[in-house]
Design an enzyme around this catalytic site. Sequence first.
Site, short mmCIF file in Angstrom:
data_model
loop_
_atom_site.label_atom_id
_atom_site.label_comp_id
_atom_site.label_asym_id
_atom_site.label_seq_id
_atom_site.Cartn_x
_atom_site.Cartn_y
_atom_site.Cartn_z
CE1 TYR A 95 34.70 31.85 39.35
CE2 TYR A 95 36.80 31.17 40.26
CZ TYR A 95 35.67 31.92 40.60
OH TYR A 95 35.29 33.15 41.42
CB SER A 131 38.93 35.01 41.75
OG SER A 131 39.66 33.71 42.33
CG ASN A 158 20.18 33.69 38.79
OD1 ASN A 158 20.74 33.51 39.61
ND2 ASN A 158 20.71 33.39 37.43
CE LYS A 172 34.63 35.55 39.24
NZ LYS A 172 33.58 36.29 39.55
#
Length: 371
Positions: free
Chosen positions: A148, A124, A32, A152
Site C-alpha cells: 500500500y 500518506s 465507484n 503511494k
Amino acid sequence: MRILVTGGAGYIGSHTVLLLLEEGHEVHVFDNLSNSSPEALNRVAEITGREARLHVGDLLDQRQLDDVFAELKPDAVIHFAGLKAVGESVDFPLRYYRNNVTGTLNLLEAMDSHDVHTLVFSSSATVYGDAGVVKYREDLKLDAVNPYGRTKMHVEQMLEDVAGSSDKWHIARLRYFNPVGAHESGRIGEDPTGIPNNLMPFISQVAVGRRPVLRIFGNDYATPDGTGVRDYIHVVDLAAAHLAALEYCIDHSGAHAWNIGTGHGSSVMEVLHAFERASGRDIPFELVDRRPGDLAEYYADPTLAREEIGWKAERGLEEMVADNWRWQSTNPDGYPDADPADLPDTDPSEEDGVKGSKPKRATGPNETTKL
Ligand code: NAD
Ligand code: UDP
C-alpha cells in the site's frame, strides 16, 4: 472553482466535499462506491444546503474518466480514490498497484488530454517507512515498507516526474498522518466495512457494543506508557488542508509535498482514556503481542505546511474522540445498507444522468450520473 473530487463519497472525501461546498465551489464527485455509500453525499447536502453531483465511475475505466472531463472541464482535481488497507495490500498487491497506480495514471492522462493540470493528491505518512526518527519532515527519504505504502510512493514519484516535465502542472501531495474524528454534526463519519484495522474505528465499535474488546498491540514499546504513539489528525482539519493546498497550487507550479498532522503524538492508552471520557463508558481492552510491522512512535513535523500554505491543525484529541463518538453513537451501524436495486445503475451503454437513491436516505437524492 469547479472541482472534481475522486473518491469523494468516502470518509475523507465526503468531509472535504462538505467544506468545498461551504466555500462556494461547484463540486463533482467521481466514485465507484466500492468502499462508500452515496448516503454520505446526501447527508453533506443536508448539512450544507448544497449538492455535489455524483458521477458513478471507475478510475480504471479510461472512457468514463474522459467522458467526465469532456463534460465538466474542471478547474482542479482532488484525488482521494484508492484502496487503503495495508494488510489487504500484502495479500493482493496487484489489486493495489492496479487501482492506486494505474488508476492515478489514467486520471493524469485524462487530466492532461483535457487540459486540467491542478491536482491535490492523498498521500500518506506510510511513504516514509521506518525513518529511524520519530518526527517526520518532508525531506526524509521515502522508503515505504508495504505494498500500500509503495503504491503511494510510486504515485508521488510519478507526480514529481510529470511536474518536472512542464510548468503547466500544479500538484500538491498531502502526506496524512492518522485521520480520525467526524464532522461535528455527527451526520457523516468513517464507516469501515468488516473488522476495522485502525485504532479509532475499533475503539468506537467497542464503545458502541458492536465488538467485545479492544486488543492493544503491545505495551512494551519505548514510549511513555509502552503503547504505540501516533499523530491523530481531525478529519475536518485534514479537509481544510486540501483547500489550503488547492489555493496554493493555483499560482505555484511543481509537485509540492506537505505533512498533514498535528505535530503531537498520542499513545493507544491516551486515546482509549480520552474515548472513555467522551463516551462515559468503560472500554474493555486486553494487552496482546505487537502487530507485525508496527513502529513504536512517529508524528509529523507540520512546519512546512504552516509556512507554505498557512495551514495548521486546530483540533485536539478530546475533540477528535468526542466527534467520533457523536457519529458512532448516533449511527451505530454506519450508513444504512444499500439496496442494490436502488443503487445508481452504472450500465455504460446508457448516457443520460439518472437519479440514484438509497433506502432510508436522509434527504432527497443528489443528482447522480451513471457513466
Ligand atoms: P475511503 O475508502 O473511505 O475513500 C476512498 C474512496 O475511493 C471510496 O469512496 C471508494 O469507493 C473510492 N474508490 C476506490 N477505488 C476507486 C476507483 N478505482 N475508482 C473510483 N473510486 C474509487 O478512504 P479514505 O479513508 O477516505 O481515504 C482517502 C484517501 O486517503 C485514500 O487514497 C487513502 O489511501 C488516503 N489515506 C487515508 C488514510 C486513512 O487513514 N484514512 C491515511 C492516509 C492516506
Ligand atoms: N492499535 C491497537 N489495536 C487496534 C488497532 C491499532 O493497539 O485494534 C494500535 C497500533 O498498534 C498503533 C496505533 O494503535 O500503535 C494506531 O494504529 P492504526 O492502525 O490506527 O494506525 P497506523 O499503525 O497505521 O499508524
